[in-house]
Scaffold this motif. Sequence first.
Motif, short mmCIF file in Angstrom:
data_model
loop_
_atom_site.label_atom_id
_atom_site.label_comp_id
_atom_site.label_asym_id
_atom_site.label_seq_id
_atom_site.Cartn_x
_atom_site.Cartn_y
_atom_site.Cartn_z
N THR A 38 0.81 -1.22 0.00
CA THR A 38 0.00 0.00 0.00
C THR A 38 0.85 1.27 0.00
N GLU A 39 2.15 1.14 -0.02
CA GLU A 39 3.03 2.31 -0.02
C GLU A 39 3.24 2.83 -1.44
N GLU A 59 12.65 11.37 2.75
CA GLU A 59 13.48 12.51 2.33
C GLU A 59 12.69 13.81 2.37
N ILE A 60 11.45 13.77 1.90
CA ILE A 60 10.62 14.99 1.92
C ILE A 60 10.30 15.39 3.35
N ALA A 61 9.94 14.41 4.19
CA ALA A 61 9.57 14.71 5.57
C ALA A 61 10.73 15.32 6.35
N ARG A 62 11.97 14.89 6.08
CA ARG A 62 13.13 15.44 6.79
C ARG A 62 13.28 16.93 6.51
N SER A 102 3.89 11.59 1.73
CA SER A 102 3.24 11.51 3.04
C SER A 102 3.10 12.88 3.70
N THR A 103 4.00 13.81 3.40
CA THR A 103 3.92 15.14 3.99
C THR A 103 2.76 15.94 3.41
N SER A 104 2.63 15.96 2.08
CA SER A 104 1.51 16.68 1.47
C SER A 104 0.18 16.01 1.80
N TYR A 144 8.64 12.17 9.66
CA TYR A 144 8.07 11.16 8.76
C TYR A 144 7.03 10.32 9.50
N ILE A 145 5.79 10.49 9.16
CA ILE A 145 4.70 9.71 9.77
C ILE A 145 4.39 8.55 8.84
N GLY A 146 5.03 7.47 9.06
CA GLY A 146 4.81 6.30 8.23
C GLY A 146 5.19 5.05 8.98
#
Length: 378
Positions: A38-39, A59-62, A102-104, A144-146
């Motif tokens: 599902t990722e 990478e985006i979340a960082r 995940s951030t957006s 990072y919320i995952g």
Amino acid sequence: MLFRNELYKICSRKILIAGALLGFLFMAAYVQMSVLGTEFAFDNGTCLRRTDAIQYNREIARRYAGPLTREKAEAVIAEFGWYINDDDLDTGDTAPGYYANSTSRFVTTRLSNSRSQEGVPTAIAGTDDNYAAEMMNGEYVYGYIGGWDNTFSEMHMMILWIVSALVIISCAPVFSEEYAGQAAGILLTTQNGRTKTAAAKILAAFAWAGGIYLLFTLLLAGAFLSIYGSDGLAVSAGLSFPDLITGNLFWNGDPKRTTGAVLLVYLLAGLFSVLVTAAITLYISSVKKSSFSTLLWSAAAYLLPAALYTVFLVEMGPGRIVMLLRMLFNCLPFFLPFHELTSWPFAYRVGSYLISGIILVSACLFGCRKYCRYQVGK
């Protein structure tokens, strides 16, 4: 010596070894197919999947990690745009220029005005949305919320059910098997028969129950660390578990605690739940003279409250009797770990652990008493 012998008797049962192996294989397959499957993420219209998507999301979340503010949320949307909640998006590539990570997705679903209107969001939520405004006040730490959010807790609940089944199977014959074989009366006449045998059996059962739970839990945590990393453990718990955002110090602790701290308490609650399940099974085993009968009664004691709660109590109106029954059912092993990820009152959670502790101690004491008073022919 007695403890070691009793532990060996439990661990040497082939059905438990086979059950543990099947449970491990099931969880490994579930992680591969349902968790990693599902990722997905989109980078300039290209669909990234599984571990590639996870690395991209990390990478985006960082880049936006740290205190969560309104300015940071607006910057995310300015860079990536709104996340489109379309089930068909994860099936392949889409138009160039589309980004989704995940951030957006977090900003769109949790911090925008999509909570109060239909369709694609148009702006970050205003100050009239207390839920979103609280999260953007700079006191919550984003990252990072995952994986470590509901995904981990759902996987762990599956493990808890598998382990509970293994514990019931392992504890069911502890006393009843000796009754059926007419061995209890002989053992009770030995030097340590009435003083140490029952205690050794209970301690061995607890050691097996706690050991198999910790083994499965460590394997799950290790798998998630290798897949998702440890980034999400430092995120504020209120961002990982939405139900905690309504909490406070006297309601469900501080929702600004880290996700790792909340999950640690959640895992300890799972361990306590397994030990209570073992204690109840041991007591039933001390009463019944058939291992199969013990197995059925113990399974019913574990599953029937959950079935009654789900089918009947949830649908009933909030009357006094219904609320009392809900509170009592939530003190049983099946429900215990759930309390740590929801906004149950702090006093109620402590009360549920206290009641469960009383059940554990009482089951052990009455089980020992019943076994020590057993006589051949009765």
